[in-house]
Write a protein that holds these residues in place. Structure first.
Motif, short mmCIF file in Angstrom:
data_model
loop_
_atom_site.label_atom_id
_atom_site.label_comp_id
_atom_site.label_asym_id
_atom_site.label_seq_id
_atom_site.Cartn_x
_atom_site.Cartn_y
_atom_site.Cartn_z
N THR A 44 -1.36 -12.73 0.22
CA THR A 44 -0.98 -12.30 1.56
C THR A 44 -1.32 -13.40 2.56
N LYS A 45 -0.64 -13.38 3.69
CA LYS A 45 -0.87 -14.41 4.71
C LYS A 45 -2.29 -14.33 5.26
N ASP A 46 -2.76 -13.13 5.48
CA ASP A 46 -4.09 -12.95 6.04
C ASP A 46 -5.00 -12.29 5.01
N ASP A 47 -6.19 -12.83 4.86
CA ASP A 47 -7.17 -12.19 4.00
C ASP A 47 -7.73 -10.97 4.72
N PHE A 48 -8.25 -10.04 3.94
CA PHE A 48 -8.81 -8.83 4.52
C PHE A 48 -10.24 -9.08 4.97
N SER A 49 -10.59 -8.57 6.14
CA SER A 49 -11.94 -8.73 6.65
C SER A 49 -12.34 -7.45 7.39
N TYR A 50 -13.36 -6.78 6.92
CA TYR A 50 -13.86 -5.60 7.63
C TYR A 50 -15.22 -5.86 8.27
N ILE A 51 -15.81 -7.01 7.95
CA ILE A 51 -17.04 -7.46 8.58
C ILE A 51 -16.75 -8.84 9.17
N GLU A 52 -17.31 -9.11 10.33
CA GLU A 52 -17.08 -10.40 10.98
C GLU A 52 -17.54 -11.55 10.09
N PHE A 56 -11.82 -11.35 2.20
CA PHE A 56 -11.55 -11.00 0.82
C PHE A 56 -10.10 -11.37 0.54
N SER A 57 -9.88 -12.26 -0.41
CA SER A 57 -8.51 -12.68 -0.69
C SER A 57 -7.75 -11.54 -1.36
N THR A 58 -6.51 -11.35 -0.92
CA THR A 58 -5.69 -10.25 -1.41
C THR A 58 -4.34 -10.75 -1.88
N PHE A 59 -3.83 -10.11 -2.90
CA PHE A 59 -2.50 -10.36 -3.44
C PHE A 59 -1.76 -9.04 -3.44
N HIS A 60 -0.47 -9.09 -3.12
CA HIS A 60 0.30 -7.86 -2.96
C HIS A 60 1.66 -7.98 -3.64
N TYR A 61 2.10 -6.87 -4.23
CA TYR A 61 3.46 -6.78 -4.78
C TYR A 61 3.94 -5.35 -4.59
N ASN A 62 5.10 -5.21 -3.99
CA ASN A 62 5.69 -3.90 -3.78
C ASN A 62 6.90 -3.77 -4.70
N ASP A 63 6.81 -2.90 -5.71
CA ASP A 63 7.88 -2.67 -6.67
C ASP A 63 8.78 -1.56 -6.12
N ASP A 64 9.95 -1.95 -5.65
CA ASP A 64 10.86 -0.99 -5.03
C ASP A 64 11.50 -0.04 -6.04
N LYS A 150 -15.15 4.23 0.05
CA LYS A 150 -13.72 4.32 -0.23
C LYS A 150 -12.88 3.99 1.00
N ASN A 151 -13.45 4.10 2.19
CA ASN A 151 -12.71 3.76 3.40
C ASN A 151 -12.42 2.27 3.50
N ASN A 152 -13.17 1.44 2.76
CA ASN A 152 -12.89 0.01 2.73
C ASN A 152 -11.58 -0.30 2.03
N LEU A 153 -11.07 0.64 1.26
CA LEU A 153 -9.84 0.41 0.49
C LEU A 153 -8.60 0.98 1.16
N ILE A 154 -8.74 1.62 2.32
CA ILE A 154 -7.57 2.22 2.97
C ILE A 154 -6.66 1.15 3.56
N PHE A 155 -7.21 -0.01 3.87
CA PHE A 155 -6.42 -1.07 4.52
C PHE A 155 -5.18 -1.44 3.73
N LEU A 156 -5.17 -1.20 2.45
CA LEU A 156 -4.07 -1.60 1.61
C LEU A 156 -3.07 -0.46 1.38
N SER A 157 -2.95 0.47 2.29
CA SER A 157 -2.17 1.67 2.02
C SER A 157 -0.71 1.39 1.76
N ASN A 158 -0.03 0.65 2.53
CA ASN A 158 1.34 0.24 2.25
C ASN A 158 1.65 -1.01 3.05
N ALA A 159 0.91 -2.04 2.78
CA ALA A 159 1.05 -3.29 3.55
C ALA A 159 2.33 -4.00 3.18
#
Length: 159
Positions: A44-52, A56-64, A150-159
């Motif tokens: 992803t273009k932006d890494d995930f950050s919930y603390i200043e 956290f590096s993220t990779f995404h794939y949306n299978d249509d 588990k709330n730390n994982l909501i950020f990836l709901s449908n990015a």
């Protein structure tokens, strides 16, 4: 007068979560997952950050075709902090601070989040393929409802 109570979990999202232990770098693991599971995980273009000052590096794939969203994310974020001290000969002391996306699983290197309520029946096949990969030590499912963070994982709901 009626008493109304608001719950924290107003939005309950169903997803599967796989914990992966592997010494591989994130891009190498994404490559092998793409190859073995026929995915197209991309960074992803932006890494995930919930603390200043953490990321956290993220990779995404949306299978249509199956309406499934795949997310690979690192569990560990390393942050180097430099402190200047006058009492030291060199004057600078650097320390590494570790932050975890899911602190309950500090030994887990990566999480694979699969967003699709209908995908649960294929989870065992995916686990078997991941566990057979050469550089994966082990992989297993984690029940997201049992996690305190588990709330730390909501950020990836449908990015």
């Amino acid at each position: 007068m009626a008493v109304h109570k608001l719950l924290d979990d107003l939005y309950e999202h169903s997803y599967s979560l796989i914990a992966i232990h592997s010494p591989l770098k994130d891009y190498r693991l994404a490559y092998f997952l793409n190859h073995q599971l026929s995915l197209k995980l991309k960074r992803t273009k932006d890494d995930f950050s919930y603390i200043e000052n953490t990321s956290f590096s993220t990779f995404h794939y949306n299978d249509d075709t199956t309406d499934t969203a795949w997310h690979l994310i690192t569990n560990i974020s390393k942050n180097v902090v430099n402190e200047t001290r006058d009492t030291d000969l060199f004057g600078i002391k650097s320390t590494t601070v570790l932050h975890y996306l899911v602190p309950e699983y500090k030994k887990v290197d990566y999480f694979l989040k699969i967003d699709n309520g209908d995908f649960f029946y294929q989870l065992n096949a995916v686990l078997k393929i991941i566990n057979e990969m050469t550089h994966v030590v082990t992989a297993y499912t984690v029940d997201p409802n049992q996690l305190k963070s588990k709330n730390n994982l909501i950020f990836l709901s449908n990015a």
